[in-house]
Design a protein around this motif. Structure first.
Motif, PDB file in Angstrom:
ATOM      1  N   MET A   1       0.820  -1.206   0.000  1.00 26.16           N
ATOM      2  CA  MET A   1       0.000   0.000   0.000  1.00 26.16           C
ATOM      3  C   MET A   1       0.856   1.258   0.000  1.00 26.16           C
ATOM      4  O   MET A   1       0.578   2.225  -0.691  1.00 26.16           O
ATOM      5  CB  MET A   1      -0.924  -0.018   1.208  1.00 26.16           C
ATOM      6  N   LYS A   4       2.038   2.540  -3.285  1.00 23.80           N
ATOM      7  CA  LYS A   4       1.045   3.281  -4.078  1.00 23.80           C
ATOM      8  C   LYS A   4       1.060   4.762  -3.741  1.00 23.80           C
ATOM      9  O   LYS A   4       0.980   5.615  -4.605  1.00 23.80           O
ATOM     10  CB  LYS A   4      -0.354   2.710  -3.828  1.00 23.80           C
ATOM     11  N   TYR A   5       1.166   5.064  -2.455  1.00 20.25           N
ATOM     12  CA  TYR A   5       1.221   6.481  -2.066  1.00 20.25           C
ATOM     13  C   TYR A   5       2.474   7.122  -2.601  1.00 20.25           C
ATOM     14  O   TYR A   5       2.487   8.277  -2.995  1.00 20.25           O
ATOM     15  CB  TYR A   5       1.134   6.619  -0.543  1.00 20.25           C
ATOM     16  N   LEU A   8       1.979   8.000  -6.039  1.00 15.92           N
ATOM     17  CA  LEU A   8       1.148   9.208  -6.074  1.00 15.92           C
ATOM     18  C   LEU A   8       2.000  10.459  -5.873  1.00 15.92           C
ATOM     19  O   LEU A   8       1.900  11.429  -6.623  1.00 15.92           O
ATOM     20  CB  LEU A   8       0.074   9.093  -4.991  1.00 15.92           C
ATOM     21  N   PHE A  11       4.178  11.139  -8.773  1.00 13.94           N
ATOM     22  CA  PHE A  11       3.393  11.659  -9.882  1.00 13.94           C
ATOM     23  C   PHE A  11       3.216  13.176  -9.745  1.00 13.94           C
ATOM     24  O   PHE A  11       3.463  13.934 -10.671  1.00 13.94           O
ATOM     25  CB  PHE A  11       2.042  10.968  -9.920  1.00 13.94           C
ATOM     26  N   PHE A  12       2.837  13.595  -8.563  1.00 15.67           N
ATOM     27  CA  PHE A  12       2.651  15.028  -8.349  1.00 15.67           C
ATOM     28  C   PHE A  12       3.968  15.771  -8.489  1.00 15.67           C
ATOM     29  O   PHE A  12       4.037  16.842  -9.060  1.00 15.67           O
ATOM     30  CB  PHE A  12       2.038  15.284  -6.963  1.00 15.67           C
ATOM     31  N   LEU A  15       5.084  16.634 -11.959  1.00 10.27           N
ATOM     32  CA  LEU A  15       4.398  17.743 -12.618  1.00 10.27           C
ATOM     33  C   LEU A  15       5.149  19.053 -12.467  1.00 10.27           C
ATOM     34  O   LEU A  15       5.067  19.929 -13.308  1.00 10.27           O
ATOM     35  CB  LEU A  15       2.993  17.904 -12.032  1.00 10.27           C
ATOM     36  N   VAL A  16       5.858  19.176 -11.368  1.00  3.33           N
ATOM     37  CA  VAL A  16       6.513  20.438 -11.067  1.00  3.33           C
ATOM     38  C   VAL A  16       7.476  20.824 -12.181  1.00  3.33           C
ATOM     39  O   VAL A  16       7.621  21.973 -12.532  1.00  3.33           O
ATOM     40  CB  VAL A  16       7.243  20.345  -9.708  1.00  3.33           C
ATOM     41  N   CYS A  18       7.142  20.242 -15.210  1.00  2.00           N
ATOM     42  CA  CYS A  18       6.452  20.336 -16.485  1.00  2.00           C
ATOM     43  C   CYS A  18       6.382  21.747 -17.059  1.00  2.00           C
ATOM     44  O   CYS A  18       5.920  21.930 -18.168  1.00  2.00           O
ATOM     45  CB  CYS A  18       5.049  19.788 -16.383  1.00  2.00           C
ATOM     46  N   THR A  19       6.760  22.756 -16.301  1.00  2.00           N
ATOM     47  CA  THR A  19       6.663  24.113 -16.827  1.00  2.00           C
ATOM     48  C   THR A  19       7.921  24.498 -17.585  1.00  2.00           C
ATOM     49  O   THR A  19       8.034  25.601 -18.079  1.00  2.00           O
ATOM     50  CB  THR A  19       6.439  25.128 -15.688  1.00  2.00           C
ATOM     51  N   PHE A  22       7.437  25.931 -20.970  1.00  3.42           N
ATOM     52  CA  PHE A  22       6.333  26.884 -21.109  1.00  3.42           C
ATOM     53  C   PHE A  22       6.705  28.109 -21.940  1.00  3.42           C
ATOM     54  O   PHE A  22       5.918  28.570 -22.760  1.00  3.42           O
ATOM     55  CB  PHE A  22       5.820  27.311 -19.724  1.00  3.42           C
ATOM     56  N   GLU A  23       7.897  28.638 -21.726  1.00  2.00           N
ATOM     57  CA  GLU A  23       8.268  29.840 -22.488  1.00  2.00           C
ATOM     58  C   GLU A  23       8.400  29.528 -23.975  1.00  2.00           C
ATOM     59  O   GLU A  23       8.039  30.326 -24.829  1.00  2.00           O
ATOM     60  CB  GLU A  23       9.557  30.447 -21.924  1.00  2.00           C
ATOM     61  N   PHE A  25       6.670  27.185 -25.464  1.00  6.20           N
ATOM     62  CA  PHE A  25       5.287  27.048 -25.950  1.00  6.20           C
ATOM     63  C   PHE A  25       4.718  28.389 -26.394  1.00  6.20           C
ATOM     64  O   PHE A  25       4.057  28.495 -27.406  1.00  6.20           O
ATOM     65  CB  PHE A  25       4.375  26.521 -24.832  1.00  6.20           C
ATOM     66  N   ASN A  26       4.961  29.401 -25.570  1.00  6.57           N
ATOM     67  CA  ASN A  26       4.273  30.673 -25.799  1.00  6.57           C
ATOM     68  C   ASN A  26       5.011  31.571 -26.778  1.00  6.57           C
ATOM     69  O   ASN A  26       4.744  32.761 -26.860  1.00  6.57           O
ATOM     70  CB  ASN A  26       4.073  31.390 -24.456  1.00  6.57           C
TER      71      ASN A  26
ATOM     72  N   TYR B 666      -3.609  21.744 -10.361  1.00  4.75           N
ATOM     73  CA  TYR B 666      -3.653  20.894  -9.167  1.00  4.75           C
ATOM     74  C   TYR B 666      -4.850  21.347  -8.362  1.00  4.75           C
ATOM     75  O   TYR B 666      -5.055  22.546  -8.186  1.00  4.75           O
ATOM     76  CB  TYR B 666      -2.386  21.070  -8.326  1.00  4.75           C
ATOM     77  N   SER B 690       1.101  28.324 -19.596  1.00  3.17           N
ATOM     78  CA  SER B 690       2.229  28.769 -20.426  1.00  3.17           C
ATOM     79  C   SER B 690       1.969  30.100 -21.115  1.00  3.17           C
ATOM     80  O   SER B 690       2.887  30.706 -21.643  1.00  3.17           O
ATOM     81  CB  SER B 690       2.520  27.710 -21.490  1.00  3.17           C
ATOM     82  N   PHE B 737      -2.806  32.847 -26.556  1.00  2.00           N
ATOM     83  CA  PHE B 737      -1.475  32.422 -26.997  1.00  2.00           C
ATOM     84  C   PHE B 737      -0.668  33.612 -27.546  1.00  2.00           C
ATOM     85  O   PHE B 737      -1.207  34.454 -28.251  1.00  2.00           O
ATOM     86  CB  PHE B 737      -1.628  31.352 -28.075  1.00  2.00           C
TER      87      PHE B 737
END
Lengths: 495, 1117
Positions: A1, A4-5, A8, A11-12, A15-16, A18-19, A22-23, A25-26, B666, B690, B737
């Motif tokens: 068990m 699993k945590y 979790l 997973f979170f 995400l951090v 993942c930015t 971003f620059e 992308f834009n 989140y 973004s 965008f």
């Protein structure tokens, strides 16, 4: 068990990061974030000439206002209605911003070109001299553009214009702007060095030839000076004389013209008269009747012949202009000559014959410009006829006619020079209107919408956009010029 | 696995024994079962079998097929068979069964030792136990929600089939403003609780099974601003209504806080149909077939005056017939003939006279029966109305469901074919849906969903001012023209034989092509291939803690091709919209959105009266749009070859867009329930986007909501439900965008020199997120066993710090600048009312009414700016956001008034206000409402929906120009002197007017206050239309009352069809948009517009409304 945590949490945590992109992308990768100032300059030169020559009623309606052309079915503009199509808005937009299809906006492009070129650190003294020349050339075209804006509207945003941090710029006094334009020309003249390079081929008007730009600067100075002659004769005289002694255009080779290559960059007259297949315009009787009365040889370059016979089986070809402001069946009148509506017909900013007419006027006003009014007058008409493709003989014969000859032509010098300048400026709507406003000749026709000759516009009203987006400054400018009306005179238009 | 299989077989055998009454065998089997169970540890202990029948409380409906019977709190469940019977095996100690069916109230029944449990389900009218689907696809009991939602079932979107299911929701939902614009396959606006964004998207978000679906309107700027182009629709129309099980509408910010910014405009939550397992039946099949016919609604199309023909006035020749040209001897008989001023697209010409013979356009076409003939000068025998044909739409679908104990599946296929009322138009749609679930482990379920859609369009109607056949019919036309002659000549010649030729000897079209040429040669085609899919895993870790993971994709590629055949009138076309006489353009658009969602939920009863629900989740969204628009330049070299390589001049650079957006969210949510009476919810979300500058791309927002079921406290028989709710929520929003960093715009090079220009909009590196704050209160009460009920909501939302390109003085060098500025407020009331007025012996009458009033106000813009122009449209009219006014003011010129009277100028025409920024109206309705009545008696039911809008304004460019061209009957009447108004004016104000004079004296005064005494002529284009009247003369009230939908259904009696192994069958007569009972806009549908989007309140050349009627057959096996 617990695993699993842990998953979790991982997973979170994942995400951090993942930015990171971003620059990226834009970023608009389909459009450049950095460009050379030269590319902006070339574009601005082209847009300035486009705007100067286009007969699009939305953008440049002056061929109608000056009664060179008139309309066939929809006669609003020939009746001086410029509000229906919000034409003043479009003119402002063309000069400052550009329109939706991303054309125009040359003042902003000139400004940005100057900013980028100004940031450069040229590696050699020669490059540094070229940089100075480039900035001076940009200045000249800024001056040219702002003079047009003043001549159309009067007071306009100037000292605070082209500054996005001032979203509601003040309007400056038109006379003050004129003074400043002269200061800027002199500064540019001081910086221009004919022995050094400038834009090279990126200058699509003069190919970077600085000596031509020096002549352009003086000719523009002459134009500004002569425009001031009624309102400020002293300044006009000193300016005109300085300009002429500094060296203005001396032949049609000096003309500031853009040679359109055709295709995407075709002369806008072609787009509006030929490409769109519409029959909106015919030459107006105002100019054709005048030229018919003088048997002007330029008619066969300006217009087409039309059968004016009302008799069965009899053909009577003539130049016949549409009745100004009335509904005119397209087939009944002369059309715009295919020469002018060719995709590669050059677009003109300033020409030799125009300069000669200014010099003739200067001479008539007893300014010292090194020639008599008659000499300049004859030379101007001759230059005009030749530049359209006429022969020296045609020019000589034309000038020899008593109705044209300076000594015998009707009226004051204003009428003589005004009439001939008007004819010569046929393809230059704004200048034609300005000459009419300054010299009050020739006599225009009155379209059906007006009942008094004084109702022919002396200026354009301000854009509707300014009434809403720049309310306070609009209001004070309106009251400063004596009311936001078509009948309000530009400051130099004293008579 | 094997063990479960054995168990299952054993249990079946036990049941057999029961039936066969073989007791010893049964005992043996049960002991075997126990042995098997003992081998495992978690599976069924002792079991028992419960059977029963589920039937409906609605008289005549009988057994409920496919109802779910489930052991409460477990995944053990079955569905009822065709007779409504079920049989479920449950552990011996089970206590409660739960019965549910869509549209009915879920019921819990105590087993209480029984072996047979029969249940009667009641129709769910806002029942206490109603379950709704909320954000992220989470099902919640409606009673626990502190915010407004509204649900409709599959019927609402499938009874009447259309190409865009959104249209069928019109009038059925409170607070939801649906505006179908009438274009074939066109885009429909769906705005919930008013426009919140000044320049951004205001459309509701569409979500399918928790997965957001793109709903783009890809129409270009020229189309949106009414210049020209086609309406390619809104992409949410791809959703196949046959796949929809139910729709839940989340209206406020609180309802959608978990979705983040995109849900600030409200959410249309769609739950798709799923497969199900029915013991004894592996597959269920439903077939449905629908055919509808559409005819144009004459009240939404011009009527034409029948007295005067082509021309703008009596000035084409001298003599007796000045409205005609009189210059040519056509038949060479030595006498000059009368010809039509063909090139004029107006009807202010010569008065019709059947004895007057005139050479008309068809006299010069060799293929014409009138070739070389002068024909009587009369109105065309067949007016533009005869251009329309009957639209035919067929929809066929098949639906297969089934499953086993561990799996379920559903396959749906729908095909739609639709021809429009215009010639040469066709829309097709094919949709295949696959949906499956698999219980890999008893606590791990995997769901997969895939929906493939293929749409094609051909010959959509043109929109806008230019190049639009309807624009000609509504604004620019010669009423002497016979449409059937145009049709005949096009069919004969295949050429552009137009009524609007330049001259008698020049057939070139002047302003307008032959409408048949336009439809058959200048048509567009388009197509979209789309895949929407997701895979989801649900893992029940413990009975109070579950995990969910889901990956979804929405991807499509779209191609839009437009054509202009060689020989057409010049019009704006292609890249940069130059005016050309032929061309080919193509827009390719690729869209991809992926979402990865992860969610942990827990649920715990803290005490018996206090329970807690919690949720923790994340969403990773990536969106990419890759779009290229390119076109030929200066025409087509070879006629009829539609290829870019066929360009006359080298092509202009294409317009390209590559937009990438990333968003990480989140979120957490906690709800507390106390005594099933008080509920409190809180949510909190953090987004990283973004599209914002780095220092502000993380932002947070909370919501809190509560509900109080006071009926639990009052406990009165007459009060079935009483609930108060209250919530406050904030939602943050990011920027469009690429609005942070500046770039330059390249232009086609000039003789080898690169050209670039500064764009018109200044970006802003200091943007921060915008925010919507909303508060809502609601009261929901049902009475007398739910026979009467209402749901009232009051809300207020303020969207602040809006990210918008604020328009600035052109003198800045820019047209607009991105800023954080501005605030819009929406305040409103929504009321849903339901009642069953009559219910006796098989007859029932149900009435549902929705009413919405939204008040919208632009509170502020950028400092110093009072007005934000959203669009500048033909006619000098602008659509604006103006401070202190509702969003979407229509501005233009007005009359000049003196003491309440209109002022005329010295010429006798009305003066117009000097500026064109006078507010003349706004696009927002005062209120909207719908009433649906359902009458049912035994096997027959009849429902009809009346849908109404009060208020809102619309500017009609059709009237603005059409009055000036003299096509409408309002330009022909008898004047105050008793003469035809178009007779010439005889006389003058000083000497008086001749008794035979035409013209009118406009009602009004001169600037000095004296009454107008100048008679103005009505025989040219000046008097009635745009020329001498301000914009305000053409602004109309957009109110309407429409009979939106009628459905008459006959359900075949079960006894009749059972023999053919048919489980159910129904036949319906369906009708939509049957009748506009009331409107104030002449000759057009007030809902019509050029496109969906923010630019509304302005109309030009719209298609008439289409009345649809047809039949629908549905058979279930």
């Amino acid at each position: 068990m617990k695993a699993k945590y842990l998953i979790l949490i991982l997973f979170f945590a994942s995400l951090v990061s993942c930015t990171k992109k971003f620059e990226e992308f834009n970023t608009d990768v389909k459009n450049p974030a950095a460009v050379p100032g030269e590319a902006l300059f070339s574009k601005a030169e082209m847009s300035l000439v486009d705007q100067t020559v286009t007969p699009d009623v939305n953008l440049n309606v002056f061929k109608l206002i000056s009664q060179y052309w008139t309309e066939t079915t929809y006669t609003d503009e020939a009746n001086y209605n410029i509000v229906n199509r919000t034409i003043p808005d479009d003119i402002f937009q063309q000069y400052f911003v550009g329109n939706v299809s991303k054309q125009g906006g040359f003042l902003e492009d000139f400004k940005e070109a100057a900013r980028l070129i100004g940031l450069e650190n040229p590696p050699t003294p020669a490059d540094d001299a070229a940089k100075t020349n480039k900035l001076a050339i940009i200045e000249l075209l800024n001056v040219y553009s702002f003079q047009n804006l003043v001549d159309i509207f009067g007071n306009v945003p100037y000292s605070q214009a082209l500054d996005i941090t001032k979203i509601a710029p003040v309007y400056d006094d038109a006379a003050t702007i004129y003074q400043d334009l002269l200061t800027r020309i002199d500064a540019a003249l001081g910086n221009l060095d004919a022995t050094s390079a400038s834009f090279g081929s990126a200058d699509i008007i003069y190919g970077g030839d600085v000596s031509k730009w020096i002549k352009f600067a003086n000719s523009l100075k002459l134009k500004i000076g002569i425009t001031l002659s009624d309102v400020n004769p002293t300044l006009a005289q000193s300016t005109v004389q300085a300009a002429v002694s500094g060296g203005v255009f001396t032949s049609s080779d000096d003309d500031a013209v853009l040679l359109y290559p055709g295709g995407i960059h075709s002369n806008p007259i072609w787009s509006l008269v030929v490409q769109n297949g519409r029959d909106d315009f015919v030459p107006a009787n105002t100019v054709i009747d005048l030229m018919n009365s003088l048997s002007d040889p330029r008619r066969s370059f300006y217009f087409t012949l039309v059968d004016t016979s009302s008799e069965q089986g009899v053909v009577k070809l003539a130049f016949s202009g549409g009745i100004y402001g009335k509904s005119n069946p397209f087939t009944k009148y002369s059309h715009i000559n295919p020469l002018i509506s060719s995709p590669t017909f050059p677009g003109t900013l300033l020409s030799y014959e125009e300069v000669l007419f200014y010099e003739a006027e200067a001479s008539a006003r007893s300014f010292s410009v090194g020639g008599t009014q008659r000499d300049f007058y004859d030379a101007a008409i001759t230059a005009s006829i030749l530049s359209w493709g006429g022969t020296p003989d045609q020019a000589a014969a034309y000038i020899a006619q008593p109705s044209v000859a300076y000594a015998t032509a009707t009226g004051t010098w204003q009428q003589k020079i005004g009439t001939q300048a008007y004819i010569a400026l046929y393809n230059r709507g704004l200048e034609g209107w300005t000459e009419w406003r300054r010299l009050d000749f020739p006599i225009f026709n009155m379209p059906p919408s007006i009942t008094d000759y004084s109702q022919i516009p002396k200026r354009f009203t301000y854009p509707v956009n300014e009434q809403t987006l720049n309310k306070t400054n609009y209001a004070s400018a309106s009251s400063a010029i004596g009311g936001d009306l078509q009948s309000t005179r530009i400051f130099w238009d004293k008579f | 696995m094997t063990r479960q299989l054995i168990l299952h077989i054993l249990i079946k055998l036990v049941r057999m024994c029961d039936e066969l009454k073989i007791k010893f065998m049964k005992k043996l089997l049960i002991s075997l079962v126990l042995a098997v169970v003992a081998c495992g540890s978690t599976l069924l202990a002792q079991t028992k079998v419960i059977t029963g029948t589920v039937s409906s409380s609605v008289p005549g409906e009988g057994p409920v097929i496919g109802a779910a019977a489930r052991l409460k709190g477990t995944s053990i469940g079955v569905l009822t068979d065709v007779n409504g019977k079920y049989s479920i095996t449950v552990p011996q100690n089970s206590t409660t069964l739960e019965f549910s069916f869509v549209g009915m109230k879920t019921q819990e029944v105590e087993i209480a030792g029984r072996a047979v449990v029969d249940v009667v389900l009641e129709t769910a009218i806002q029942g206490l136990q109603e379950v709704v689907v909320t954000a992220l696809g989470i099902s919640r009991e409606k009673k626990s929600l502190g915010y407004a939602t509204q649900s409709v079932s599959n019927d609402a979107v499938t009874s009447v089939k259309t190409d865009n299911f959104v249209n069928t929701l019109s009038g059925k939902l409170a607070g939801v403003d649906i505006k179908a614009n009438g274009n074939m396959g066109g885009s429909t606006n769906i705005i919930i609780r008013g426009a919140k964004s000044l320049t951004g998207n205001n459309q509701a978000l569409f979500v399918v099974d928790g997965v957001p679906i793109d709903n783009a309107i890809t129409n270009n700027e020229g189309e949106l601003t009414g210049r020209s182009g086609y309406d390619y629709g809104n992409t949410a129309s791809d959703i196949n209504p046959d796949d929809i099980e139910s729709i839940d509408v989340l209206k406020g910010a609180a309802a959608s806080a978990l979705y983040g910014a995109r849900a600030a405009n409200g959410v249309i939550m769609i739950t798709t149909k799923k497969g199900s397992y029915q013991p004894g039946k592996s597959v269920g099949v439903t077939l449905s077939s629908n055919v509808t016919f559409g005819v144009y609604d004459k009240s939404t199309f011009p009527k034409y005056q029948q007295s005067y023909g082509a021309g703008y006035g009596p000035f084409y020749s001298d003599g007796a017939h000045p409205g005609l040209e009189h210059y040519v001897d056509v038949n060479k008989d030595g006498v000059i003939d009368y010809t039509v001023p063909f090139y004029e697209d107006a009807s202010f010409g010569e008065k019709f006279d059947p004895n007057l013979l005139v050479y008309q356009f068809d006299a010069f076409v060799p293929e014409s029966p009138n070739y070389g003939k002068a024909t009587p000068w009369v109105a065309g025998a067949n007016g533009p109305g005869s251009f329309f044909q009957t639209a035919v739409s067929t929809t066929n679908s098949i639906d297969i469901t089934g499953g086993s104990e561990k799996t379920t599946f559903r396959v749906g296929y729908t095909n739609l074919n639709q021809t429009g009322i215009l010639p040469n138009s066709l829309l097709t749609k094919n949709s295949v849906t696959l949906n499956g679930t698999y219980n890999i482990l008893k606590n791990l379920k995997v769901t997969a969903f895939a929906n493939y859609i293929n749409d094609t369009g051909k010959g959509r109607n043109q929109t806008g001012y230019n190049d639009n056949v309807m624009g000609s019919f509504r604004q620019w036309f010669e009423v002497n023209v016979d449409i059937n002659m145009l049709k005949y000549l096009f069919n004969q010649t295949g050429q552009n034989v137009t009524w609007n030729r330049k001259t008698y000897n020049n057939p070139t079209p002047n302003y307008w092509d032959s409408p048949y040429w336009v439809r058959y040669k200048n048509y567009e085609t388009d197509g979209r291939n789309r895949l929407i899919g997701y895979t989801q895993a649900d893992y029940k870790v413990t009975d109070w803690f579950s995990l969910m993971g889901r990956v979804s994709v929405d991807e499509y590629s779209e191609l839009q091709e437009e054509r202009k055949a060689v020989g057409s009138v010049a019009g704006e076309f292609g890249v940069g919209r130059p005016t050309v006489t032929s061309g080919y353009s193509r827009l390719t658009r690729n869209y991809l959105e992926t979402n990865a969602d992860f969610m942990a939920t827990f649920k715990k009863d803290i005490t018996s009266n206090l329970n807690i629900n919690g949720l923790l989740g994340s969403n990773v969204r990536r969106q990419k749009i890759d779009q290229v628009f390119e076109s030929t330049n200066n025409g087509l070299s070879v006629p009829d070859v539609y290829a870019l390589s066929n360009s006359v001049d080298p092509m202009a650079p294409p317009e390209e867009l590559l937009s990438k957006i990333g968003l990480n969210g989140y979120f957490a949510s906690v709800s507390l329930g106390y005594h099933n009476m008080l509920y409190l919810d809180g949510t909190y979300r953090v987004d990283q986007s973004s599209t914002l500058p780095k220092n502000s791309w993380t932002y947070q927002y909370p919501s809190v909501s509560g509900s109080f079921l006071f009926s639990e406290l009052v406990k009165q028989n007459w009060l079935s439900l009483g609930k108060l709710r209250l919530n406050y929520a904030e939602v943050g929003n990011d920027a469009p965008f690429a609005s942070v960093l500046d770039t330059y715009v390249p232009v086609a090079p000039f003789t080898g020199n690169p050209l670039v220009t500064v764009p018109n909009t200044k970006n802003n590196a200091n943007l921060k997120p915008e925010r919507t704050k909303s508060v809502e209160a609601g009261l929901e009460m049902n009475f007398f066993k739910n026979r009467l009920g209402f749901d009232l909501a009051l809300y207020k939302s303020n969207t602040v710090d809006q990210i918008l390109p604020v328009t600035v003085s052109y003198a800045t060098g820019y047209a607009a600048k991105f800023v954080n500025a501005g605030e819009i407020q929406n305040k409103g009331v929504e009321l849903k009312f339901t009642v069953t007025p009559l219910k006796f012996s098989g007859f029932q009458w149900d009435l549902t009414a929705n009413w919405t009033r939204n008040r919208n106000e632009v509170v502020s813009l950028e400092q110093g700016i009072e007005n934000l122009q959203l669009a500048s449209l033909q006619g000098g009219v602008t659509i604006n956001a103006r401070v202190g006014e509702p969003y979407g003011t229509i501005q233009g010129t007005d009359y000049v008034f003196l003491n309440g009277q209109r002022v005329v100028g010295p010429d006798g025409y009305y003066l117009q206000s000097p500026t064109s920024d006078v507010v003349l109206g706004n696009i927002n309705p005062k209120w909207k409402g719908g009433i649906q009545n359902v009458f049912s008696y035994k096997n027959v039911s009849l429902s009809f929906l009346i849908d109404a809008q009060k208020g809102g304004s619309i500017f009609s460019l059709d009237q603005y120009y059409g009055q000036a061209t003299g096509i409408y009957p309002t330009t022909v009447f008898t004047n105050d002197l008793g003469n035809p108004v178009r007779n010439p004016v005889i006389g003058n104000p000083t000497d008086g007017y001749d008794p035979a004079s035409g013209g009118v004296i406009l009602k009004g005064v001169f600037a000095d206050g004296t009454p107008n005494n100048i008679r103005v002529a009505a025989n040219d284009y000046r008097l009635f239309g745009y020329y001498a009247n301000p914009n305000s003369a053409f602004v109309y009230d957009a109110s309407y009352v429409k009979l939106r939908e009628v459905v008459l259904t006959y359900n075949f009696p079960k006894a009749l069809i059972a023999r053919a192994s048919i489980a159910g069958a129904s036949l319906s007569f369906v009708g939509s948009n049957l009748w506009i009972l009331h409107k104030n806009l002449p000759y057009a549908d007030p809902e019509a517009s050029q496109s969906g989007g923010n630019i509304q309140g302005w109309q030009t050349g719209t298609l008439p409304a289409v009345r649809n009627y047809g039949f629908s057959l549905k058979v279930q096996f």
